[in-house]
Design an enzyme around this catalytic site. Structure first.
Site, mmCIF file in Angstrom:
data_model
loop_
_atom_site.group_PDB
_atom_site.id
_atom_site.type_symbol
_atom_site.label_atom_id
_atom_site.label_comp_id
_atom_site.label_asym_id
_atom_site.label_seq_id
_atom_site.Cartn_x
_atom_site.Cartn_y
_atom_site.Cartn_z
ATOM 1 N N HIS A 18 -4.890 9.685 0.806
ATOM 2 C CA HIS A 18 -4.806 8.890 2.031
ATOM 3 C C HIS A 18 -5.492 9.559 3.221
ATOM 4 O O HIS A 18 -5.228 9.230 4.381
ATOM 5 C CB HIS A 18 -3.353 8.546 2.400
ATOM 6 C CG HIS A 18 -3.234 7.231 3.132
ATOM 7 N ND1 HIS A 18 -3.443 7.108 4.500
ATOM 8 C CD2 HIS A 18 -2.945 5.985 2.706
ATOM 9 C CE1 HIS A 18 -3.272 5.845 4.860
ATOM 10 N NE2 HIS A 18 -2.977 5.147 3.788
ATOM 11 N N HIS A 32 -5.998 2.936 -3.896
ATOM 12 C CA HIS A 32 -6.032 3.033 -2.431
ATOM 13 C C HIS A 32 -6.852 4.267 -2.056
ATOM 14 O O HIS A 32 -7.859 4.168 -1.369
ATOM 15 C CB HIS A 32 -4.608 3.123 -1.888
ATOM 16 C CG HIS A 32 -4.487 2.807 -0.439
ATOM 17 N ND1 HIS A 32 -5.324 1.930 0.213
ATOM 18 C CD2 HIS A 32 -3.614 3.241 0.505
ATOM 19 C CE1 HIS A 32 -4.983 1.846 1.493
ATOM 20 N NE2 HIS A 32 -3.952 2.639 1.694
ATOM 21 N N ASP A 56 0.814 -1.212 0.000
ATOM 22 C CA ASP A 56 0.000 0.000 0.000
ATOM 23 C C ASP A 56 0.855 1.274 0.000
ATOM 24 O O ASP A 56 2.014 1.265 0.403
ATOM 25 C CB ASP A 56 -0.889 0.031 1.249
ATOM 26 C CG ASP A 56 -2.067 -0.913 1.161
ATOM 27 O OD1 ASP A 56 -2.129 -1.712 0.194
ATOM 28 O OD2 ASP A 56 -2.918 -0.868 2.067
ATOM 29 N N HIS A 106 3.839 -2.370 3.012
ATOM 30 C CA HIS A 106 3.883 -1.014 2.464
ATOM 31 C C HIS A 106 5.175 -0.795 1.688
ATOM 32 O O HIS A 106 6.214 -1.352 2.033
ATOM 33 C CB HIS A 106 3.787 0.026 3.582
ATOM 34 C CG HIS A 106 2.493 -0.023 4.344
ATOM 35 N ND1 HIS A 106 2.280 -0.920 5.364
ATOM 36 C CD2 HIS A 106 1.351 0.694 4.219
ATOM 37 C CE1 HIS A 106 1.039 -0.744 5.846
ATOM 38 N NE2 HIS A 106 0.465 0.227 5.164
#
Length: 211
Positions: free
Chosen positions: A80, A76, A25, A170
């Site tokens: 964020h 995603h 991610d 990640h």
């Protein structure tokens, strides 16, 4: 109340096959994504990357490298931001902006979605369905962030991986995570006897595009 039919969320694969799904991610990141791609190529592994729209716009070269490497690339979010702190319209816009940014770079519409922080709301899932995205979470995190993101801790959690696991890692956000520790631990794990008994696939091998 959740709208009917919107809780169709994938969290793991079948345990009957020795298959594991590595997911990454928050990228791409010019410091961490290229060496990760080299590592995956060395072991001939296809993985899945859930990317941020603003990072895609900043580093389109690395998105194209992901695509050229045969990896799955999913949405995603754009910035964020936490979905619960956004209005319904803002939450929808996060998906839309990331979707179109990614599609413009790769030339293909994305089919996978993982919400930021793994949190979602009805508007988010409604928009994902409208964009024909399959929502994917995970069932095993290596916790490569904060005070838990030590090399020893990540290695221990990777070594606990089981068939069917969708593994969360990640390849960006070095302010909050430790991608360098993740990659060191991943290299050690891929060298292990346990890893040689597993196969690694992108999530497109698990999930069919929604109709």
């Amino acid at each position: 109340m959740w709208p009917n039919g919107f809780l169709n969320i994938t969290t793991r694969g079948a345990s009957s096959e020795p298959r594991v799904y590595l997911t990454f991610d928050d990228g791409p990141d010019p410091r961490f994504t290229p060496p990760l791609l080299d590592l995956l190529a060395e072991y001939e592994i296809r993985a899945s990357f859930f990317v941020l729209g603003e990072a895609c716009k900043a580093y389109p070269k690395h998105i194209r490298q992901l695509a050229e490497g045969g990896h799955d690339i999913g949405i995603h979010s754009y910035t964020h931001d936490h979905p619960w702190r956004l209005s319904a319209a803002e939450a929808r816009a996060e998906l839309q902006r990331c979707y179109h940014t990614l599609a413009d770079i790769t030339g293909s519409p994305p089919t996978l979605f993982r919400p930021a922080y793994g949190r979602f709301r009805p508007a988010t899932l409604q928009e994902a369905k409208a964009l024909q995205l399959t929502t994917v979470l995970w069932n095993r995190s290596v916790v490569d962030w904060g005070r838990w993101g030590t090399l020893a801790g990540i290695s221990r959690r990777l070594n606990a991986v089981k068939p069917g696991d969708i593994v969360l890692m990640h390849d960006a956000r070095p302010d909050a995570n430790r991608p360098e520790n993740s990659q060191i631990a991943l290299r050690e794990f891929l060298r292990s006897d346990k890893a040689t008994r597993l196969s690694f696939s992108g999530l497109s091998q698990l999930i069919k595009k929604p109709s």
